[in-house]
Design an enzyme around this catalytic site. Structure first.
Site, short mmCIF file in Angstrom:
data_model
loop_
_atom_site.label_atom_id
_atom_site.label_comp_id
_atom_site.label_asym_id
_atom_site.label_seq_id
_atom_site.Cartn_x
_atom_site.Cartn_y
_atom_site.Cartn_z
N ASP A 3 0.84 -1.08 -0.04
CA ASP A 3 -0.12 -0.04 0.09
C ASP A 3 0.90 0.97 -0.24
OD1 ASP A 3 -1.92 -1.67 0.37
OD2 ASP A 3 -2.21 -1.58 2.41
N LYS A 4 0.31 2.38 -0.30
CA LYS A 4 1.12 3.76 -0.74
C LYS A 4 1.88 3.89 0.51
CE LYS A 4 0.43 8.47 -0.76
NZ LYS A 4 -0.77 9.78 -0.95
#
Length: 312
Positions: free
Chosen positions: A138-139
């Site tokens: 995830d970011k």
């Protein structure tokens, strides 16, 4: 030129995707499924877009592999923290805030843009928009991520992930104090039925996919706990969804967390892909890398330790 395979089924077989995967071992099953869904497979001269159709003796099957689309992504000179690299793969320590591949809202400035500047042979490996990407983070999740440089490495690592032989270990700080020292979370995960940007625990019969996370307490810090997670499967947001489900969401998680401030400025969830172990696609030697946690996670742990010491 477009590549075409023409096959004649000799005996009743299983599903279409399985049959093609067995007959064409150089093409991964996931890519075959994509070709079927995109209308590139014909059964008895009729387009078939269902991978579950059973093939029968005498069936004629045609698979057309379209020409690779030109890569429109731009190479960008973004610094990379390289943990391991050779001519087959590269393993990086991803910082928080870096999106893995371009998507709506993030057309550039991604890990893929950085990789295109670093690896000249990456275009076309594993897909136009996600070249070299076999798994993702995830970011705002930091840590170890493997990128492949060849088709052989792509298929090999994808098979390891599907067979659960590649090992992915995470460190995460959660709210609360689990009653036991370790456990297994086994809940299927799918798209949230109301909010399509989120994932949720969803029954298999309603579209959820099996998801298993193993966890072990590393350090108890008052009303917070440092946990070692090991993934058995790799669903989107798996650790974040599972932690929230058992009542111990990841600290700083803006989507699945409690919303409570911990008093430390975090870029996002306190979750770090700490260790990655996989088999080299050519030598088949085991490669194990450890990614140093970011300063924000180290600071968070120091603050929580001080608080726990004062309150004890």
């Amino acid at each position: 030129m477009q590549t075409e395979f023409n096959l004649q089924v000799s005996e009743n077989s299983e599903r279409l995707d399985r049959y093609l995967a067995e007959e064409l071992p150089d093409i991964s099953r996931s890519r075959i499924q994509q070709f079927i869904e995109q209308g590139n497979v014909q059964v008895n001269d009729k387009v078939c877009t269902s991978k579950k159709v059973n093939v029968k003796a005498g069936d004629r099957i045609t698979l057309q592999i379209p020409d690779a689309q030109p890569l429109e992504l731009q190479a960008e000179d973004i610094p990379l923290d390289i943990l391991y690299e050779d001519d087959q793969l590269i393993i990086l320590n991803k910082p928080a805030g870096l999106v893995v591949h371009p998507a709506p809202g993030h057309p550039n400035g991604t890990l893929v843009n950085a990789l295109l500047a670093h690896c000249s042979n990456l275009p076309g490996i594993g897909g136009v928009q996600r070249p070299g990407i076999v798994h993702r983070l995830d970011k705002d999740t930091t840590g170890a991520i493997a990128i492949v440089k060849t088709d052989i490495a792509y298929q090999h690592l994808q098979a390891q992930l599907q067979a659960k032989t590649a090992r992915r270990e995470y460190l995460g700080v959660v709210y609360g104090a689990p009653k036991t020292e370790s456990g297994k979370i086994d809940f299927p995960i799918g798209r949230h039925p109301q909010d399509r940007k989120k994932m949720a625990v969803v029954p298999v019969e309603e579209g959820g996919r099996a998801a298993v996370t193993h966890w072990q307490v590393l350090e108890r810090l008052g009303n917070y706990t440092l946990i070692h997670f090991q993934l058995e499967t790799g669903r989107t947001h798996q650790i974040r969804v599972h932690s929230a489900k058992i009542g111990h969401p990841i600290v700083g998680d803006p989507v699945y967390g409690s919303g409570r401030s911990v008093g430390v400025n975090l870029p996002g969830q306190a979750l770090h892909a700490w260790r990655l172990k996989l088999q080299h696609p050519i030598s088949e030697d085991w490669i194990e890398v450890t990614a140093t946690p970011p300063a924000t996670l180290t600071t968070l742990l120091e603050v929580l330790r001080r608080r726990a010491a004062i309150s004890s």
